[in-house]
Every structure is written in C-alpha cells, then in structure tokens.
Design an enzyme around this catalytic site. Structure first.
Site, PDB file in Angstrom:
ATOM      1  CG  HIS A 263      -4.157   4.379  -0.931  1.00 23.36           C
ATOM      2  ND1 HIS A 263      -3.203   3.410  -0.809  1.00 23.36           N
ATOM      3  CD2 HIS A 263      -4.273   4.601  -2.274  1.00 23.36           C
ATOM      4  CE1 HIS A 263      -2.768   3.055  -2.015  1.00 23.36           C
ATOM      5  NE2 HIS A 263      -3.409   3.760  -2.918  1.00 23.36           N
TER       6      HIS A 263
ATOM      7  CG  ASP B 153      -1.843   1.166   1.260  1.00 22.91           C
ATOM      8  OD1 ASP B 153      -1.431   2.281   0.886  1.00 22.91           O
ATOM      9  OD2 ASP B 153      -3.015   0.979   1.621  1.00 22.91           O
ATOM     10  CG  HIS B 154       1.536   4.225  -3.237  1.00 20.65           C
ATOM     11  ND1 HIS B 154       0.305   3.922  -3.738  1.00 20.65           N
ATOM     12  CD2 HIS B 154       1.650   5.564  -3.343  1.00 20.65           C
ATOM     13  CE1 HIS B 154      -0.299   5.024  -4.134  1.00 20.65           C
ATOM     14  NE2 HIS B 154       0.498   6.048  -3.908  1.00 20.65           N
TER      15      HIS B 154
HETATM   16  C1  BG6 Z   1      -3.237   4.454  -6.540  1.00 21.34           C
HETATM   17  C2  BG6 Z   1      -4.589   4.431  -7.191  1.00 21.34           C
HETATM   18  O1  BG6 Z   1      -3.117   3.417  -5.606  1.00 21.34           O
HETATM   19  O2  BG6 Z   1      -3.058   5.700  -5.880  1.00 21.34           O
HETATM   20  C3  BG6 Z   1      -4.740   5.595  -8.150  1.00 21.34           C
HETATM   21  O3  BG6 Z   1      -4.747   3.202  -7.879  1.00 21.34           O
HETATM   22  C4  BG6 Z   1      -4.428   6.909  -7.469  1.00 21.34           C
HETATM   23  O4  BG6 Z   1      -6.046   5.623  -8.701  1.00 21.34           O
HETATM   24  C5  BG6 Z   1      -3.095   6.827  -6.739  1.00 21.34           C
HETATM   25  O5  BG6 Z   1      -4.386   7.917  -8.449  1.00 21.34           O
HETATM   26  C6  BG6 Z   1      -2.853   8.052  -5.893  1.00 21.34           C
HETATM   27  O6  BG6 Z   1      -1.558   7.980  -5.351  1.00 21.34           O
HETATM   28  P1  BG6 Z   1      -0.791   9.301  -4.923  1.00 21.34           P
HETATM   29  O7  BG6 Z   1       0.448   8.793  -4.268  1.00 21.34           O
HETATM   30  O8  BG6 Z   1      -0.542  10.095  -6.159  1.00 21.34           O
HETATM   31  O9  BG6 Z   1      -1.698  10.025  -3.977  1.00 21.34           O
END
Ligand code: BG6
Length: 504
Positions: A258, A195-196
C-alpha cells in the site's frame, strides 16, 4: 459483455460498466475478508445493477450448506430498511445467487464438484470464471494446482482469471517462485494481484490531480519540493488476525504494497496514456530508482516498533504480545518508519518519509507534499511558512493546500490559509468501496488497478535487505504505548534533519 473503458480514469464514474455472465469462486469464503469486504461489495454492485446473470460459489472447509452460506452472507449485510420492498427484493435476489462447496483445499473431489458447477454455469451463459483466492498464502499453490487439474475439462470458450490477495510472497525469492508457479497455469494477463489501496478514489485522484492539471507538474520535483510525508495510521490493533500478522508484520502487510503504491503514484513520471501497461511501467521505474537500503542506512533510516498496552479513545487496550494468536515474546513490528530516497533526475535530494502503524491515536491516511519556502524572507514575524499540499486518502476524503495570506490590518505579517476540498461535500455521490471497483474491473478484464509481477518484485528488492537486517536484530525493535504517536526513534529519524512529522 458491456464495453469497458480501457483505463480507470477515463469515465470519472464506473456507472456505465456492467459485468454480465460470470461465476465468481471465492476460496476461503469463511474468512474475515468475505465478511468485511467481499460480500458487502458484491451485494452493493448487484443492488446497483452493475452485475447481471451471475452466480457466486463459496469454497471452504467448513461444512456449510448453500442455505447456511446464504444466511451467513445475510448476516454480513445491514438489514434493509423496514418496509422497503425494493431493498428486500434486491437482497433476496442476491442471496439466491450464492452457492457453497464444502471441501479442503487439496481434496480433488471438491474440485470435481466445482468443475460440475462451472460447466453447468458456462452452459447457461456464465462464461467468465473468476477465481478469488482469499486464503492464507500457504494454500495458494495447492489451490492453483488443483484448479489446473480441472481446467482442461471446462467447456470451450470460458474466460478464466484469478485474483490473488496480498502479500504476494514473503520476499523477492518467494514472490518469484510463486510467479513461476502461477505462470504454469495462468498467463500474466489472467493474473490479478490485488492491492486494495489502488481501488480507492482518493488514491486514483493522485494521478488525476497531477496529470489533469497543468498547474502543479512543472514544480513537481526536488527543486520545488522539500520533502514528502506518507502516513497510514490506524487506531485498530491486529484484532482476530494475530496468526496472520505474526508472519507478516507491518513491513510486509502495508509498506511493501500500500505505501509503496502511494509513493509510486506520487513520484512517477507522466505515463504516455492511462493503459495498464503504461502506468505499471512508470510505477516500476520509481521502485527501481529507490536507493537501496545498504548497511549504513539501515540503522539511521529504518525504524520498527511494536505497541504495548495503552489507551485509545479513553478505552484501555492490550499490548500486541497480549493479542490472540501472538507469541508472548513476538518480535513482529506493528509500526514502521522509513526514509526513502528516490534516485531519479526528478527526485534526487528530496526525501520521502513513510510511516505506518496500528494502535495510533487516530485513523488517518494522507500524503503531505511540502514545498520549499520562498528564497528570500521579506515578511515580518515568522515570515512565510512552507506551502503544504495534503492528499487525504481517508477519512474525510479530499485534499488541501496551505497558502500564506496577509493578516488583515496594518501589519504585513502572514498566516497560512487553507484551501480545502472534501469529496463528501464536493460530489453528490459517496465514493464506492475500493473492493467494489476492483472486483468489477477483474470481472470485466481491466487490470489497470492491479499490480504487475514486475512491480511486486521491484518492491521486494527494496524490502528484502530491511527484512534481513531486522531479522538479524538491527536496528532494535522499539516499543510505543497504544494511543501514542509512535516510538521516539521515529521522531528522531526526521528531527535529525530538522523536521517534524505531521501531528497524528
Ligand atoms: C490491509 C492490511 O491490507 O489493509 C490490514 O492487511 C490493514 O492490516 C488494512 O488494517 C487497512 O486498510 P484500510 O483500507 O482500512 O486503510
């Protein structure tokens, strides 16, 4: 291999870490994630000497050669400054480590070739193997089964791990089935569910802020906190990912992972220490304490909506149903608002309002903690405003606290003053991209910033009734013009309780 700090927060910086002697296999390497995140993160790690004695193998259907993969990877990176030999050298040394295997995900021959590459790597000291599944979820089982078929023939002493991209399952049942399947081949400690958001410094800072300061924890509860608002707003639409997004929607794409992780870090009890299992156990307790979305609450406490055509930053953009890969009558939501109640001793009575959406007027991810007003209003005029603590996840990473302050002059009137901290000006070094941190941790065998199967399943258990009700049409799908702050129904969700969302 270099020693690793046992937890993500103990060193303050990742600089002392270095992953040595590994092969990273990226399945689905021709996709968007490799271009936008994986290759830039890997190059940056390599150029800053966090990686040593390694190779990267791309595995996908497209008929590329090694050289074609290298030149594609080259195009994913910004050019070295003209005339900077050190940068050019770093780039060439990185590209030289890339190789490519062209195969469909179910062709055993492709895996025989992979076995040969991994065995040769192990013989030259690259004993750690990290499989990274950056493919559509439909391919996970095939790939894992095929890897399972060659693993027994790898040289002894190799150390294998697998990284799985979200969404992990489409609901509780399929997540459990996927878990059971993966556990036939990999033990839980070898499975890295990514989960980045957890790789972002500003997200890790939530725990640092809460448990690294004695000041806030005594008042971190429903007696002192009126409500908490979590927002993840994007200006981007679905872009080239219409196909994937149609089967996900904002609830599966963002909330289940997230936003729930942000909620858990904000709401969890202090862990005994910073070991992965301690943090995961406390987060899981939060998910288990979420009040179920039963039939009565589904219409009042959940909102789903989809963007129609509109304008972002003065540019006209199409509606979701006009995007590539999207059905003209698509019911997929691109915006979600929820009122979440956490039924724990600490939080009973304090709502968590969550909202997420694409094509909103600005990009902003933040957590706003609203403290209750003083019990007695003794100041003239509007009196004391609520103190608001805001964690800015992105952009302008940092946090702020509004404090009521006397206006200079003869009156006793108050005005909120903002105490503000920005990572950009507060520290000399820019934060690293979340993927750099997470890939490095997986290579080093540190799962602290990855999610456990228990967490994933507990999250699905909350989400499943919402999905079922939405699929049956309750509440109705709303619409909002691209560039607006979202649907009216989201405004009503908080207005009903005398509240307003923070301005987007
Ligand atoms: C991803 C989703 O996990 O996170 C995308 O699949 C989304 O739809 C993205 O745009 C958002 O990541 P960040 O780090 O740009 O907020």
């Amino acid at each position: 291999m270099a020693t690793v700090a046992a937890n993500p927060f103990s060193d303050g910086r990742t600089d002392e870490k270095r992953a040595t002697g590994f092969t990273l296999v990226i399945f689905g390497v021709t996709g968007d994630l490799t271009r936008k995140k994986l290759v830039p993160a890997l190059f940056s790690l390599c150029a800053h000497s966090f990686l040593d004695r390694f190779s990267i193998v791309g595995f996908a259907r497209r008929a590329w050669t090694d050289d074609e993969f290298r030149s594609e990877a080259r195009s994913m990176l910004s050019s070295p400054e003209t005339g900077n030999p050190a940068e050019a050298e770093a780039l060439n040394s990185f590209l030289a480590r890339l190789g490519y295997l062209s195969s469909s995900f179910d062709d055993p021959k492709g895996y025989e070739n992979l076995l040969a590459v991994l065995s040769a790597g192990a013989a030259s000291g690259r004993k750690t193997i990290l499989y990274y599944l950056s493919t559509p979820p439909e391919s996970y089982q095939t790939i894992i089964e095929r890897i399972g078929a060659i693993r027994g023939r790898l040289p002894p002493g190799v150390d294998e791990r697998i990284v799985i991209e979200k969404p992990f399952g489409r609901g509780g049942e399929s997540a459990r089935a996927l878990d059971l399947f993966i556990h036939r081949f990999f033990t839980e400690d070898r499975i890295y569910r990514i989960d980045h958001y957890l790789g972002k410094d500003t997200v890790q800072n939530i725990l640092a802020f809460r448990f690294g300061n004695g000041l806030f924890e005594p008042i971190w509860n429903s007696r002192f906190i009126d409500r908490i608002e979590i927002t993840v707003a994007e200006t981007a639409g679905v872009g080239t990912r219409g196909g994937y997004y149609e089967s996900a929607g904002a609830l599966r794409d963002m909330i289940q992972n997230h936003l729930f992780q942000l909620l858990a870090l904000t709401a969890m009890e202090p862990p005994n220490d910073l070991a992965a299992e301690s943090i995961r156990a406390e987060k899981q307790k939060v998910f288990r304490a979420i009040q179920p979305f039963d039939r009565n609450r589904l219409s009042s406490d959940t909102v789903r909506a989809q963007y129609s055509a509109g304008t972002i930053d003065g540019v006209a953009v199409p509606g979701y149903r006009e995007e590539k890969g999207v059905a003209p009558e698509s019911p997929t939501e691109t915006y979600v608002a929820l009122k979440v109640m956490v039924n724990s001793w600490r939080w009973a009575g304090t709502p968590f309002y969550l909202r997420v959406g694409k094509r909103l007027p600005r990009r902003m991810s933040e957590i706003a903690v609203y403290f209750r007003k003083p019990p007695l209003g003794i100041f003239p005029g509007p009196g004391a405003a609520e103190n608001v603590l805001v964690f800015r996840i992105q952009p302008d990473d940092g946090f702020s606290l509004s404090v009521n302050t006397k206006i200079p002059g003869f009156s006793a009137a108050l005005r909120p003053a903002l105490m503000d901290f920005s990572y950009g000006s507060g520290f000399a070094d820019a934060p690293r991209d979340a993927y750099e941190r997470l890939i490095l941790d997986a290579l080093l065998g540190d799962p602290s910033l990855y999610t456990s199967s228990g967490e994933v399943e507990a999250c699905w258990d909350v989400i499943d009734p919402i999905l079922a009700s939405w699929e049956a049409g309750t509440p109705a799908l709303r619409s909002y013009p691209a560039g607006s702050a979202g649907p009216e129904a989201a405004r009503d969700l908080v207005a009903r309780e005398g509240r307003r969302w923070r301005k987007l």
